[in-house]
Scaffold this motif. Structure first.
Motif, short mmCIF file in Angstrom:
data_model
loop_
_atom_site.label_atom_id
_atom_site.label_comp_id
_atom_site.label_asym_id
_atom_site.label_seq_id
_atom_site.Cartn_x
_atom_site.Cartn_y
_atom_site.Cartn_z
N HIS A 57 0.91 -1.32 -0.14
CA HIS A 57 0.11 -0.09 0.05
C HIS A 57 0.84 1.20 -0.04
O HIS A 57 0.59 2.35 -0.54
N LEU A 58 2.23 1.06 0.21
CA LEU A 58 3.12 2.29 0.33
C LEU A 58 3.55 2.85 -1.24
O LEU A 58 3.89 3.55 -1.24
N SER B 144 8.20 15.70 -0.10
CA SER B 144 7.02 14.76 -0.59
C SER B 144 7.17 14.41 -2.05
O SER B 144 8.05 14.78 -2.63
N ASP C 230 1.61 6.59 8.16
CA ASP C 230 1.55 5.09 7.78
C ASP C 230 2.59 4.30 8.39
O ASP C 230 2.59 3.04 8.68
N SER D 38 0.65 10.09 4.55
CA SER D 38 -0.31 10.30 3.36
C SER D 38 -0.99 11.92 3.41
O SER D 38 -2.05 11.90 2.75
N HIS D 39 -0.29 12.95 4.10
CA HIS D 39 -0.80 14.07 4.22
C HIS D 39 0.28 14.93 4.57
O HIS D 39 1.37 14.74 5.15
N GLY E 38 0.98 11.57 -3.52
CA GLY E 38 0.23 11.51 -2.14
C GLY E 38 0.79 11.06 -0.99
O GLY E 38 0.33 11.14 -0.10
N LYS E 39 2.27 10.70 -1.42
CA LYS E 39 3.07 10.27 0.03
C LYS E 39 3.88 11.40 0.49
O LYS E 39 4.70 12.31 -0.35
#
Length: 430
Positions: free
Chosen positions: A64-65, A339, A378, A306-307, A348-349
């Motif tokens: 998922h990363l 990022s 995460d 993720s933000h 998005g990461k």
């Protein structure tokens, strides 16, 4: 390999690569070796699989990363001051043609439990929620004095000799309170502790001017820039520069043994049964452990998120400085975030680092004030490494050893070490 060189450089960390580039440009014959099969040494960049192997002991990061190859996680993450010494060295050597840079979105400071934008000039001081109305006016006057100050024009000195007046005395003249001094000293002048207050004020004024000049250079939200794809590009760019000027590179050379004559002077380096002769050796502390001493440790947390970091105006790249006083510590804490907009993570990461000089053996607890600012993460890793400094006398043994990378998330102290070494090696300024 059985040749004679002016300088043999051991280790391909950023400091060693800058020096090998500068010395090659100067026309010296340079051999550059590393025991590893990759560039960067301590300051390398890792993809996700490499990061997992190093910090989790496995090579299976969760799917998922995102793709491993989309990550470039810098092991010594530092932003560059847009008008600072490193950028001047990059331009001077033309290394900029190998690199692409992007401005960093934000520069913040932690104060009384909250994150605020660090004000850098008189106008920002008037808008800053860090100060009350009267304090804002006092701070504005101080910022104007700093902005107008010109070392070579006594009319701008207001009768003060900043080589004699301490920072504490200069600040007292403007009546600034402790809170204001804290963010100016640590988030604008980038001092790592409060010793500067009893040292000549000229250094602090120059640091503040550098900050505001850097901020003006790109008209961005911070004075910092950062290379696309991360800092791993920097050592390689200087390695290319060295090669263009005739430098020789050898990676994956195990057991680089430095050879000394009976007077203790270096005369060569042996690896795999072959010896290259030289007049001088430049290296990181790991190659000459008996000529360095341990200064302390850096402890840090690495987070994948993720933000953006909350309360930083959705900044996709940001530095937050947490001054020692705010945390009841002896040294500052640094928060670095980058990022996908700098191509160091998949879309998005975000990758964040919290780092500080270790004062305890409990990193999770020690770094908590910085980690608490991150919001949900995460993945979270912890790592501690030792800091060493040279104790040898280069004029006697011709060995020039760099100091380990500190906890700061900006480059000024790193480049000062490089330029100090360059002056010692060559006997001239840069």
């Amino acid at each position: 390999m059985d040749e004679e060189y002016d300088v043999i450089v051991l280790g391909t960390g950023l400091k060693e690569c800058i020096l090998s580039g500068l010395l090659s440009v100067d026309g010296l014959k340079v051999l550059h070796m590393d025991r590893f099969d990759y560039y960067g040494g301590e300051s390398t960049s890792l993809n996700l699989i490499q990061l997992w192997k190093r910090l989790r002991g496995s090579d299976k990061p969760p799917a998922h990363l995102g793709p491993s190859r989309d990550y470039n996680v810098d092991m010594i993450p530092k932003f560059m001051m847009a008008n600072g010494t490193l950028v001047r060295v990059l331009i001077h050597t033309d290394v900029t043609k190998y690199l692409a840079f992007k401005a960093v979105d934000g520069s913040y400071v932690y104060n009384k439990g909250k994150v605020h934008k660090a004000p850098s000039n008189d106008m920002e001081a008037l808008k800053s929620p860090l100060m009350g109305l009267f304090e804002k006016r006092r701070a504005r006057k101080f910022f104007i004095y700093v902005q107008d100050y010109d070392e070579n024009d006594p009319k701008t000195h207001e009768g003060l000799d900043l080589t004699r007046v301490t920072a504490r005395e200069l600040i007292a003249k403007y009546g600034l309170d402790e809170n204001t001094v804290d963010f100016i000293g640590h988030a604008v002048a980038l001092h790592r502790d409060d010793r500067y207050l009893d040292e000549p004020a000229l250094d602090t004024v120059k640091r503040m001017k550098l900050y505001s000049e850097s901020l003006a250079r790109f008209q961005g939200g911070s004075p910092y820039i950062y290379p696309l794809y991360g800092l791993g590009e920097l050592p390689q760019a200087f390695a290319r520069l060295s090669a263009v000027y005739g430098g020789t590179y050898m990676l994956n050379k195990p057991e680089c043994k430095v050879e000394f004559d009976e007077e203790g002077k270096v005369w060569g380096v042996t690896s795999e049964g072959e010896t290259a002769r030289c007049k001088k050796v430049v290296c990181d502390p790991s190659y000459l452990p008996n000529k360095v001493r341990k200064l302390g440790k850096v402890t840090r947390a690495i987070a994948i998120m993720s933000h953006p970091i909350p309360n930083t105006g959705d900044s996709h790249s940001v530095q937050v400085i947490l001054p020692q006083k705010q945390l009841g510590r002896k040294s500052d804490m640094y928060l670095f975030c980058c990022s996908y907009t700098h191509n160091v993570a998949p879309k998005g990461k975000f990758i964040a680092f919290v780092s500080t000089e270790a004062e305890t053996d409990r990193p999770e607890l020690e770094l908590k004030p910085g980690i608490d600012l991150l919001g949900p993460v995460d993945e979270l890793f912890f790592e501690t490494y030792d800091i060493y400094e040279p104790v040898n006398e280069p004029s006697l043994d011709n060995c020039f050893i760099s100091t380990s990378y500190d906890a700061t998330t900006h480059f000024e102290s790193t480049v000062m070490d490089v330029l100090h070494m360059y002056r010692m090696i060559t006997g001239k300024g840069c």
